[in-house]
Design an enzyme around this catalytic site. Structure first.
Site, PDB file in Angstrom:
ATOM      1  CG  HIS A 203      43.446  37.936  39.759  1.00  0.00           C
ATOM      2  ND1 HIS A 203      42.835  37.302  40.810  1.00  0.00           N
ATOM      3  CD2 HIS A 203      42.678  39.016  39.485  1.00  0.00           C
ATOM      4  CE1 HIS A 203      41.752  37.965  41.161  1.00  0.00           C
ATOM      5  NE2 HIS A 203      41.627  39.018  40.359  1.00  0.00           N
ATOM      6  CE  LYS A 207      40.489  35.650  38.049  1.00  0.00           C
ATOM      7  NZ  LYS A 207      39.577  34.502  37.935  1.00  0.00           N
TER       8      LYS A 207
END
Length: 321
Positions: A203, A207
């Site tokens: 990600h 994140k």
């Protein structure tokens, strides 16, 4: 644009190591009001507050909500350092309020907009405090933020008896894949007993937590007989590794979700690979809007069930594109 396909082979990477909530008078007032849903014109008269509006996910939700005809209210909640700032999105000047103001502001907005629904895309550390606030004021919400104490989150909502959609994954197609995994785990427990599992999830660098979707998929594999600890998940957040090792297109480094699950039989003669790659955030934003519309219908119908997830939204059908 075609998304790069990445197939993980076993040798290619190494795994790393309160008081009782009450139902407010505001909630009682909400129950006496109705939400106008105009399915024929694809316009939905639903006022929403998007908390976390300064983040990329919050902005994507506002854009999708505006396109769907939802009413975006000019307030949002954020970190103390964001208090007083304004975010301009889709012709709206949205003022961000810090923690000290949020309860009074939210109560005021509920009085003015009894059909209000809150959308939460903040940070994992704020999940439980935010749920406590929504429950105390009596406002239904869609929780797209991952992390926090999930058991406490559900207990808070159950005790307050408000309506909510809670899901770590808002992308409809990814949720459908997850639902299929859950069906397989339920109907064929132990089918992969003895198999080893490797998991990689990539990600954007911002994140902070491990993917909730990855954890949900892994729980299905565990029911299927695979032994795996959540701390064995390989999280990739370094952009250079994401390009070279995972195959993330450079233009999507700031917003993507690439998940890979590799199963190998005990004698290493059989392997299975499951993969889902998402570039951008529109899939989550559109799913969030569907969740808001779904929740508004449940409130209007005074449904007995109060807590839902995205699988419930999928099963309801009548979703937009």
């Amino acid at each position: 644009m075609a998304v790069s396909q990445v197939f993980i082979k076993p040798p290619t990477f190494a795994l790393s190591g309160h008081g009782t909530p009450r139902i407010s008078t505001l909630l009682q007032r909400r129950r006496s009001s109705s939400t106008v849903l105009s399915m024929s014109t694809n316009s939905f008269d639903i006022p929403i507050i998007v908390n976390g509006c300064s983040g990329k996910m919050g902005k994507a939700v506002i854009k999708a909500a505006d396109s769907a005809g939802l009413q975006i209210l000019p307030v949002s909640f954020g970190a103390p350092e964001e208090s007083g700032c304004t975010v301009q999105m889709c012709g709206n000047d949205i003022k961000i309020h810090g923690p000290s103001e949020r309860e009074d502001v939210l109560a005021s907005m509920v009085r003015e907009y009894p059909n209000l629904i809150v959308v939460d895309f903040t940070v994992p550390a704020a999940v439980n405090d935010n749920a406590n606030l929504y429950s105390k004021v009596g406002v239904p919400f869609v929780m797209g933020t991952t992390g926090g104490d999930r058991d406490q989150l559900y207990k808070t909502v159950e005790d307050s008896n408000i309506y909510a959609v809670i899901s770590p994954q808002m992308g409809k197609q990814v949720v459908a894949f997850l639902a299929a995994m859950e069906i397989m785990a339920e109907q064929f427990p132990g089918a992969f007993s003895g198999y080893s599992l490797q998991v990689l999830e990539s990600h954007q660098a911002g994140k902070l937590d491990t993917s909730g979707t990855a954890k949900a998929v892994i729980s299905c594999f565990q029911k299927l007989g695979v032994s795996f600890n959540m701390d064995e998940i390989q999280m990739i957040r370094d952009p250079s590794q994401q390009i070279e090792m995972v195959g993330v297109p450079e233009e999507h480094l700031s917003g993507h979700a690439f998940h890979m699950y590799h199963l190998t039989s005990p004698d290493e003669t059989v392997s299975f690979e499951f993969q889902h790659n998402v570039c951008g955030r529109s899939i989550y934003a559109e799913g969030t809007v569907d969740a808001v519309i779904f929740l508004a219908k449940k409130i209007q119908l005074r449904a007995d069930k109060r807590i839902y997830n995205m699988i419930d939204v999928l099963r309801e059908g009548n979703m937009r594109n």
